[in-house]
Design a protein around this motif. Structure first.
Motif, short mmCIF file in Angstrom:
data_model
loop_
_atom_site.label_atom_id
_atom_site.label_comp_id
_atom_site.label_asym_id
_atom_site.label_seq_id
_atom_site.Cartn_x
_atom_site.Cartn_y
_atom_site.Cartn_z
N LEU A 99 0.85 -1.18 0.00
CA LEU A 99 0.00 0.00 0.00
C LEU A 99 0.89 1.24 0.00
CD1 LEU A 99 -2.70 1.53 0.43
CD2 LEU A 99 -2.38 1.15 2.89
N ARG A 126 -2.13 -7.17 -14.84
CA ARG A 126 -2.79 -6.76 -13.61
C ARG A 126 -4.29 -6.94 -13.73
NH1 ARG A 126 -1.54 -0.22 -13.78
NH2 ARG A 126 -2.90 0.30 -15.55
N ALA A 171 -7.79 -5.67 -11.73
CA ALA A 171 -8.51 -4.89 -10.73
C ALA A 171 -9.81 -5.62 -10.40
CB ALA A 171 -8.80 -3.50 -11.26
N PRO A 226 -4.04 6.00 -8.25
CA PRO A 226 -5.07 5.08 -7.75
C PRO A 226 -5.55 4.09 -8.80
CG PRO A 226 -5.46 7.28 -6.92
CD PRO A 226 -4.31 7.40 -7.89
N ASP A 284 -3.83 2.45 -10.73
CA ASP A 284 -2.88 1.33 -10.82
C ASP A 284 -3.19 0.23 -9.81
OD1 ASP A 284 -0.32 3.79 -11.32
OD2 ASP A 284 -1.27 2.53 -12.86
N THR A 285 -4.16 0.47 -8.94
CA THR A 285 -4.52 -0.52 -7.93
C THR A 285 -5.03 -1.79 -8.58
OG1 THR A 285 -5.03 1.14 -6.25
CG2 THR A 285 -6.08 -1.02 -6.02
N GLN A 344 -0.61 -8.00 -4.44
CA GLN A 344 -1.55 -6.88 -4.40
C GLN A 344 -0.82 -5.55 -4.34
OE1 GLN A 344 -5.16 -6.86 -4.29
NE2 GLN A 344 -4.78 -4.68 -4.63
N VAL A 345 -1.24 -4.64 -5.21
CA VAL A 345 -0.75 -3.26 -5.18
C VAL A 345 -1.95 -2.35 -4.96
CG1 VAL A 345 0.27 -1.42 -6.58
CG2 VAL A 345 1.23 -3.73 -6.66
N THR A 346 -1.88 -1.54 -3.92
CA THR A 346 -2.97 -0.63 -3.60
C THR A 346 -2.41 0.78 -3.48
OG1 THR A 346 -4.11 -2.37 -2.37
CG2 THR A 346 -4.84 -0.10 -2.00
N ILE A 347 -3.02 1.69 -4.24
CA ILE A 347 -2.58 3.08 -4.25
C ILE A 347 -3.67 3.94 -3.64
CG2 ILE A 347 -1.60 4.94 -5.62
CD1 ILE A 347 -0.07 2.23 -5.68
N SER A 348 -3.33 4.66 -2.59
CA SER A 348 -4.30 5.54 -1.93
C SER A 348 -4.16 6.95 -2.47
CB SER A 348 -4.10 5.52 -0.43
OG SER A 348 -2.83 6.02 -0.10
#
Length: 123
Positions: free
Chosen positions: A11, A38, A40, A88, A90-91, A118-122
């Protein structure tokens, strides 16, 4: 047959960076072209980037050009995806994949897959 294991997800805030790794085993790594895909939530698994066996050719989707860099170290049996200026959008779960022959952008042409990271962009 090659086995693939991704790592490096996490994250991060928008604008940040991550480097994904994909460790290969079970076969000669340089025999395979490699790709990153990827997925989503609720969407199909999409192509992100791919790289030929000896790094002579690379392909990227337009939305990551200039931000992501795919690379490999055949001596370490490892594929990388350096991701900068993350957004975001790219999540997703990021998967590495391998195929014999040349690098392509088509998901169905890859024979071997990792379990994903998992890649999470806030924002």
């Amino acid at each position: 047959q090659v086995q693939l294991v991704e790592s490096g997800g996490g994250l991060v805030q928008a604008g940040g960076s991550l480097r994904l790794s994909c460790a290969a085993s079970g076969s000669t790594f340089s025999d395979y072209a490699m790709g990153w895909f990827r997925q989503a939530p609720g969407k199909e698994r999409d192509f992100v980037a791919s790289l030929s066996r000896f790094s002579s050719r690379t392909y990227y989707i337009d939305s990551v050009k200039g931000r992501f860099t795919i690379s490999r170290d055949n001596a370490k049996n490892t594929l990388y995806l350096q991701m900068n200026d993350l957004k975001p959008g790219d999540t997703a779960v990021y998967y590495c994949a391998a195929r014999s022959g040349s690098a392509t952008t088509h998901r169905n042409e890859y024979d071997y897959w990792g379990q994903g990271t998992q890649v999470t962009i806030s924002s």
